[in-house]
Design an enzyme around this catalytic site. Structure first.
Site, PDB file in Angstrom:
ATOM      1  N   ASP A  48       0.821  -1.227   0.000  1.00 28.20           N
ATOM      2  CA  ASP A  48       0.000   0.000   0.000  1.00 28.20           C
ATOM      3  C   ASP A  48       0.847   1.265   0.000  1.00 28.20           C
ATOM      4  O   ASP A  48       1.819   1.365   0.746  1.00 28.20           O
ATOM      5  CB  ASP A  48      -0.887   0.046   1.253  1.00 28.20           C
ATOM      6  CG  ASP A  48      -1.857  -1.121   1.339  1.00 28.20           C
ATOM      7  OD1 ASP A  48      -2.964  -0.930   1.849  1.00 28.20           O
ATOM      8  OD2 ASP A  48      -1.481  -2.241   0.910  1.00 28.20           O
ATOM      9  N   HIS A  53      -1.033   4.524  -0.562  1.00 19.98           N
ATOM     10  CA  HIS A  53      -2.028   5.427   0.038  1.00 19.98           C
ATOM     11  C   HIS A  53      -1.673   6.900  -0.069  1.00 19.98           C
ATOM     12  O   HIS A  53      -1.731   7.641   0.905  1.00 19.98           O
ATOM     13  CB  HIS A  53      -2.277   5.055   1.501  1.00 19.98           C
ATOM     14  CG  HIS A  53      -3.252   3.927   1.664  1.00 19.98           C
ATOM     15  ND1 HIS A  53      -4.512   3.955   1.111  1.00 19.98           N
ATOM     16  CD2 HIS A  53      -3.147   2.738   2.287  1.00 19.98           C
ATOM     17  CE1 HIS A  53      -5.134   2.825   1.389  1.00 19.98           C
ATOM     18  NE2 HIS A  53      -4.338   2.055   2.102  1.00 19.98           N
ATOM     19  N   ASP A  69      -3.964  -0.235  -3.578  1.00 23.16           N
ATOM     20  CA  ASP A  69      -4.115   0.863  -2.616  1.00 23.16           C
ATOM     21  C   ASP A  69      -3.071   1.959  -2.839  1.00 23.16           C
ATOM     22  O   ASP A  69      -2.326   2.342  -1.936  1.00 23.16           O
ATOM     23  CB  ASP A  69      -4.076   0.347  -1.167  1.00 23.16           C
ATOM     24  CG  ASP A  69      -5.411  -0.257  -0.733  1.00 23.16           C
ATOM     25  OD1 ASP A  69      -5.600  -0.516   0.461  1.00 23.16           O
ATOM     26  OD2 ASP A  69      -6.278  -0.471  -1.617  1.00 23.16           O
ATOM     27  N   ASP A  76      -5.976   7.324  -1.804  1.00 21.66           N
ATOM     28  CA  ASP A  76      -6.829   7.479  -0.617  1.00 21.66           C
ATOM     29  C   ASP A  76      -5.998   7.639   0.646  1.00 21.66           C
ATOM     30  O   ASP A  76      -4.882   7.117   0.744  1.00 21.66           O
ATOM     31  CB  ASP A  76      -7.790   6.299  -0.414  1.00 21.66           C
ATOM     32  CG  ASP A  76      -9.048   6.420  -1.258  1.00 21.66           C
ATOM     33  OD1 ASP A  76      -9.683   5.385  -1.504  1.00 21.66           O
ATOM     34  OD2 ASP A  76      -9.377   7.548  -1.668  1.00 21.66           O
ATOM     35  N   ARG A  77      -6.574   8.322   1.633  1.00 20.54           N
ATOM     36  CA  ARG A  77      -5.935   8.527   2.939  1.00 20.54           C
ATOM     37  C   ARG A  77      -4.846   9.588   2.895  1.00 20.54           C
ATOM     38  O   ARG A  77      -4.876  10.568   3.611  1.00 20.54           O
ATOM     39  CB  ARG A  77      -5.349   7.219   3.502  1.00 20.54           C
ATOM     40  CG  ARG A  77      -6.378   6.163   3.851  1.00 20.54           C
ATOM     41  CD  ARG A  77      -7.006   6.479   5.147  1.00 20.54           C
ATOM     42  NE  ARG A  77      -7.812   5.400   5.678  1.00 20.54           N
ATOM     43  CZ  ARG A  77      -8.634   5.544   6.700  1.00 20.54           C
ATOM     44  NH1 ARG A  77      -8.758   6.709   7.279  1.00 20.54           N
ATOM     45  NH2 ARG A  77      -9.333   4.528   7.142  1.00 20.54           N
ATOM     46  N   ASN A 129      -8.455  -2.690  -2.710  1.00 19.80           N
ATOM     47  CA  ASN A 129      -9.835  -2.344  -2.371  1.00 19.80           C
ATOM     48  C   ASN A 129     -10.070  -0.840  -2.433  1.00 19.80           C
ATOM     49  O   ASN A 129     -11.211  -0.385  -2.503  1.00 19.80           O
ATOM     50  CB  ASN A 129     -10.253  -2.916  -1.011  1.00 19.80           C
ATOM     51  CG  ASN A 129      -9.423  -2.347   0.119  1.00 19.80           C
ATOM     52  OD1 ASN A 129      -8.197  -2.470   0.117  1.00 19.80           O
ATOM     53  ND2 ASN A 129     -10.062  -1.735   1.092  1.00 19.80           N
ATOM     54  N   HIS A 130      -8.978  -0.064  -2.468  1.00 20.45           N
ATOM     55  CA  HIS A 130      -9.149   1.387  -2.581  1.00 20.45           C
ATOM     56  C   HIS A 130      -9.158   1.872  -4.018  1.00 20.45           C
ATOM     57  O   HIS A 130      -9.221   3.073  -4.264  1.00 20.45           O
ATOM     58  CB  HIS A 130      -8.081   2.128  -1.759  1.00 20.45           C
ATOM     59  CG  HIS A 130      -8.469   2.262  -0.315  1.00 20.45           C
ATOM     60  ND1 HIS A 130      -9.097   3.374   0.177  1.00 20.45           N
ATOM     61  CD2 HIS A 130      -8.353   1.401   0.719  1.00 20.45           C
ATOM     62  CE1 HIS A 130      -9.338   3.206   1.475  1.00 20.45           C
ATOM     63  NE2 HIS A 130      -8.895   2.009   1.824  1.00 20.45           N
ATOM     64  N   HIS A 173      -3.829  -8.161  -3.507  1.00 17.23           N
ATOM     65  CA  HIS A 173      -3.879  -7.119  -2.485  1.00 17.23           C
ATOM     66  C   HIS A 173      -4.420  -7.637  -1.162  1.00 17.23           C
ATOM     67  O   HIS A 173      -3.837  -7.399  -0.107  1.00 17.23           O
ATOM     68  CB  HIS A 173      -4.734  -5.943  -2.948  1.00 17.23           C
ATOM     69  CG  HIS A 173      -4.869  -4.867  -1.905  1.00 17.23           C
ATOM     70  ND1 HIS A 173      -3.850  -3.986  -1.623  1.00 17.23           N
ATOM     71  CD2 HIS A 173      -5.872  -4.555  -1.049  1.00 17.23           C
ATOM     72  CE1 HIS A 173      -4.228  -3.178  -0.645  1.00 17.23           C
ATOM     73  NE2 HIS A 173      -5.459  -3.494  -0.277  1.00 17.23           N
ATOM     74  N   ARG A 198     -13.527  -6.845   9.036  1.00 19.24           N
ATOM     75  CA  ARG A 198     -13.868  -5.647   8.281  1.00 19.24           C
ATOM     76  C   ARG A 198     -15.311  -5.668   7.808  1.00 19.24           C
ATOM     77  O   ARG A 198     -15.834  -4.666   7.343  1.00 19.24           O
ATOM     78  CB  ARG A 198     -12.995  -5.526   7.032  1.00 19.24           C
ATOM     79  CG  ARG A 198     -11.511  -5.496   7.313  1.00 19.24           C
ATOM     80  CD  ARG A 198     -10.778  -5.405   6.003  1.00 19.24           C
ATOM     81  NE  ARG A 198      -9.388  -5.760   6.119  1.00 19.24           N
ATOM     82  CZ  ARG A 198      -8.394  -4.874   6.007  1.00 19.24           C
ATOM     83  NH1 ARG A 198      -8.662  -3.610   5.790  1.00 19.24           N
ATOM     84  NH2 ARG A 198      -7.146  -5.270   6.107  1.00 19.24           N
ATOM     85  N   HIS A 230      -2.590  -4.736   2.274  1.00 15.07           N
ATOM     86  CA  HIS A 230      -3.918  -4.501   2.831  1.00 15.07           C
ATOM     87  C   HIS A 230      -3.961  -4.219   4.329  1.00 15.07           C
ATOM     88  O   HIS A 230      -4.913  -3.608   4.818  1.00 15.07           O
ATOM     89  CB  HIS A 230      -4.793  -5.728   2.509  1.00 15.07           C
ATOM     90  CG  HIS A 230      -6.272  -5.552   2.684  1.00 15.07           C
ATOM     91  ND1 HIS A 230      -6.961  -4.431   2.312  1.00 15.07           N
ATOM     92  CD2 HIS A 230      -7.201  -6.403   3.171  1.00 15.07           C
ATOM     93  CE1 HIS A 230      -8.254  -4.602   2.566  1.00 15.07           C
ATOM     94  NE2 HIS A 230      -8.427  -5.795   3.087  1.00 15.07           N
TER      95      HIS A 230
END
Lengths: 490, 315
Positions: free
Chosen positions: A233, A235, A262, A265-266, A294-295, A343, A391, A418
């Protein structure tokens, strides 16, 4: 049917009376549902008295009955133009809009009526019903799972985008990414500048075209004596991404990379990350790989900052295009037929094969369950067997599940990402399930190290490099929009 | 003290109010809780991370829970003192309920209270809840006073200033002192002095704090670093304590009884239905971040008087 009258000089008293007579006749035909005749007579009346809003409004509803929606709309608009206070005309226009499926426009007209006639229950009712429809459509659009290919890509017109003289940033050469371009791009980003939208769109379109031809499971061949690097990730932590390249070298034919989802995002620099990665993808298509996380989905991008960042730096249309591009990202990669990389993780069923993964129809948002969903969402667990995911999506899988999967598919181990890990990576399931997470001090909050994995094509033994976060610029508050740190001291 | 260093720090602290108010507005717009007044104090900003929204929700609801307990135990002559009030809308939200508060005193840096007073004067919806028909709103030395509401500029780091400004408070009245993310900005000794003074000056008092806790770990290190980067001093040693030790410490400062819980516990104690509703508003993609945050913030209730001795989570 003449709809082209200009507002003319007032008619004579004679004409007005004649028009009135014709109107009454027309009304009678309307009541008997003889709409054609009614329209004919209204039109004659209009010829006599072209300034009567009532005549247009009446003809409008007659047209509506005959489903001549375009004419109905035209007449209603004309009536409003002649008499802005004529509320019935707004009703007519709203009705025409509704019939044409233009609910938002209808809503505006209904709203006007409720404003000037606040005690009119019928107006309120109509407004409220229309509003329900507008909301329902918006809701359905928001949750739709790609029933058909929307294809923003086709609507992008690059030729109409011009490069201003003042633009000093990197330029594609003949529409293509070159090494020069990528290097300039990274420097430009470090100075917190913006790539011209024409090049941004071009990159997205080219990436989409490329990815459309890839299978959902991509096989990577790493020669015996060659190095390969895997990152987890990112991010949106652009400066940490630059640090990875500093520590491990820029991507090239000799220094291939796989980024395991990923990317966005964030963090506050998701746009910079994704265009850097996509540029490398186009530059070294057979030595630079990207897996979907997933992002890289609508739901996540809407909530965790990417959509906001793209809309702010470019447009919401580009955010929509990203959705289309992400839909085509492969779901997993297999190195030399021995190491599988995805991922999230493994599956809630025992019998999944590499062939199954390859056959996944991935051009969509991930469903709520099934192989595609689990590839992006699952997590390993220490105990045997499976459990419900903490989750709420995907599943948790134990060492036995991993072992069986590897055996069935003749693999050595899996690498996934992840989950944030203190040391940047974690080896679990007896060495068979490795997590690598490359965003250090995740969200400016977690204090974790980042890590990446290097291996050579011969033994595929993983080597771990860990690193701390590097400083990122203290830019305008927007850059911290998603920083959890904002919350910390208020 | 070097004045230049102080005013840079002051600016950084004041900036936290703007950001906090914007965050709260964002959460309110998404439906986390109802606040009809926040829109006057903050502009709309793009949505924040779900953890931030949930964090504010838990804080607002946790504080609300204890305010209700306080009001239940009081008569109408009670008062609330809001330290470091920022653009908090508590006064107006309470006015909208049937619970009457006799005296409401808000304190913050003059730069903040002046701005807040300006916003109040400019907006009828805010102003009309401050003065009744024959009442007046008086501006005196930049402070706003009315019958039952006082908005007072003050440097909380300076105890003499605080003592002077709190002269508008009735010492004998049952009092709730609210301190949300404010003690962390005082040097340890200044915070201690302030807390000791309040315990002594208000014999029928309950103190409600929302502050960082358990900062003697990696998270605390990161926070200290981030604060220093913004020109703010790192949190004092008291913030390294866990909730239980933090409560014990309050007792040593003159607060007879004290209890504290981290936000993980507070979250669990919030009413089930509303909590479930809020969890459905935004899906969390992972739990680690929220847990990390919740375990480093604590709500503490301390009291100098038997009247409030039984205030508790879910009492």
């Amino acid at each position: 049917m003449s709809n082209h009258e200009e507002i003319t000089a007032p008619s004579t008293q004679e004409d007005i009376e004649a028009a009135d007579k014709l109107k009454n006749e027309a009304n009678e035909y309307f009541k008997k549902q003889n709409y054609d005749k009614a329209i004919e007579l209204y039109s004659q009346a209009i010829e006599k008295n072209p300034n009567s809003a009532v005549l247009y409004a009446n003809r409008s509803i007659a047209n509506l009955r005959l489903e001549n929606f375009g004419y109905a709309l035209g007449d209603a608009s004309k009536a409003i133009a002649l008499d802005k206070g004529y509320t019935k005309a707004y009703y007519r226009r709203a009705a025409a809009h509704m019939s044409l499926g233009k609910y938002k426009l209808a809503l505006t007209d209904f709203e006007y009526v409720t404003t000037v006639r606040p005690y009119d229950q019928d107006a309120k009712l109509k407004y409220s019903e229309c509003n329900k429809i507008v909301k329902k459509i918006a809701f359905e659009k928001a949750i739709s799972v790609d029933k058909k290919e929307v294809n923003i890509a086709d609507s992008i017109n690059l030729d109409s985008m011009t490069i201003e003289d003042e633009y000093e940033g990197p330029m594609l050469e003949d529409g293509k990414v070159t090494l020069n371009f990528v290097k300039e791009l990274m420097e430009y980003y470090k100075q917190q500048k913006k790539l011209h939208k024409k090049y941004a769109y071009k990159i997205l379109l080219d990436v989409k075209t490329y990815l459309q031809n890839q299978p959902s499971l991509v096989d990577i061949k790493v020669p015996d004596d060659k190095k390969f690097t895997m990152c987890g990730d990112i991010h949106g932590q652009f400066y940490d991404l630059m640090n990875i390249f500093k520590l491990n070298g820029l991507p090239s034919d000799e220094n291939p990379y796989l980024f395991n989802g990923d990317f966005v995002d964030r963090g506050s620099f998701s746009v910079e990350c994704i265009f850097t990665l996509f540029s490398y993808k186009l530059l070294y298509p057979d030595h630079f790989y990207m897996s979907r996380g997933n992002h890289e989905t609508l739901d996540m991008n809407r909530v965790y900052g990417f959509r906001g960042e793209v809309t702010s730096k470019y447009t919401s249309q580009m955010a929509d295009l990203f959705t289309e591009v992400y839909n085509w990202l492969p779901l997993a990669h297999c190195i030399n037929g021995r190491v599988l990389v995805m991922h999230g993780g493994l599956f809630s069923k025992d019998d999944v094969t590499l062939e199954d993964i390859k056959n996944v129809d991935r051009n969509k948002q991930p469903p709520e369950d099934g192989i595609m969903c689990e590839l992006l969402w699952s997590d390993p667990q220490p105990m045997q067997g499976r459990s419900q995911s903490k989750r709420g999506v995907g599943c948790q899988f134990g060492p036995d599940v991993t072992h069986n999967f590897l055996q069935r598919n003749k693999l050595d181990y899996i690498i996934r990402s992840h989950e944030v890990k203190n040391d940047g990576y974690e080896v679990a399931h007896d060495g068979k399930c490795i997590t690598v997470f490359s965003a250090p001090n995740y969200c400016d909050t977690m204090g974790n190290l980042g890590a990446f994995i290097t291996m050579n094509g011969k033994d595929l033994v993983p080597h771990f490099t860990t690193y701390e976060a590097v400083p990122h610029p203290d830019v305008k508050p927007m850059a911290y929009a998603n920083s959890i740190f904002n919350f910390l001291c208020q | 003290m070097d004045n230049r260093i102080w005013s840079a720090e002051e600016e950084a602290i004041i900036a936290t109010n703007t950001e906090a108010t914007e965050c709260k507005r964002c959460a309110v717009e998404l439906g986390y809780w109802k606040d009809d007044y926040i829109g006057y104090f903050a502009k709309h900003v793009d949505r924040k991370a779900p953890e931030i929204n949930r964090g504010y929700y838990a804080r607002v609801k946790g504080v609300e829970m204890f305010i209700h307990q306080f009001l239940e135990r009081c008569d109408t002559k009670c008062q609330i003192i809001n330290l470091g009030c920022g653009f908090d809308t508590l006064y107006w939200r309470l006015k909208d309920t049937t619970q009457a508060v006799g005296n409401f005193i808000e304190l913050d840096f003059p730069a903040v209270t002046a701005k807040k007073a300006h916003i109040i004067k400019r907006n009828k919806a805010l102003l009309e809840k401050i003065c009744n028909e024959d009442g007046e709103v008086v501006i005196r030395e930049g402070d706003l006073h009315s019958d039952g509401y006082h908005l007072v500029g003050c440097d909380l780091r300076c105890l003499t200033d605080v003592k002077r400004k709190l002269s508008v408070a009735a010492a004998g009245a049952p009092t709730l002192v609210l301190a949300e993310c404010v003690l962390v900005y005082l040097r340890s000794d200044a915070a201690d002095a302030l807390l000791r003074h309040l315990a002594a000056a208000f014999p029928r008092c309950v103190l409600l704090t929302y502050e960082q806790c358990s900062l003697d770990d990696k998270f605390g290190e990161v926070m200290a670093r981030n604060l220093r980067g913004r020109g703010v001093a790192a949190p004092g040693r008291s913030h390294a304590l866990g909730p239980a030790d933090g409560a014990a410490r309050l007792q040593t400062l003159g607060w007879g009884r004290a209890r504290a819980w981290d936000m993980v516990a507070v979250w669990r104690a919030l009413p089930d239905e509303d909590r479930a509703r809020v969890e459905r508003l935004e899906m969390l993609d992972e739990r680690e971040l929220l847990t990390q945050l919740n375990s480093h913030y604590a709500l503490a209730v301390a009291t100098t008087c038997d009247l409030f001795a039984d205030m508790d989570l879910n009492a």
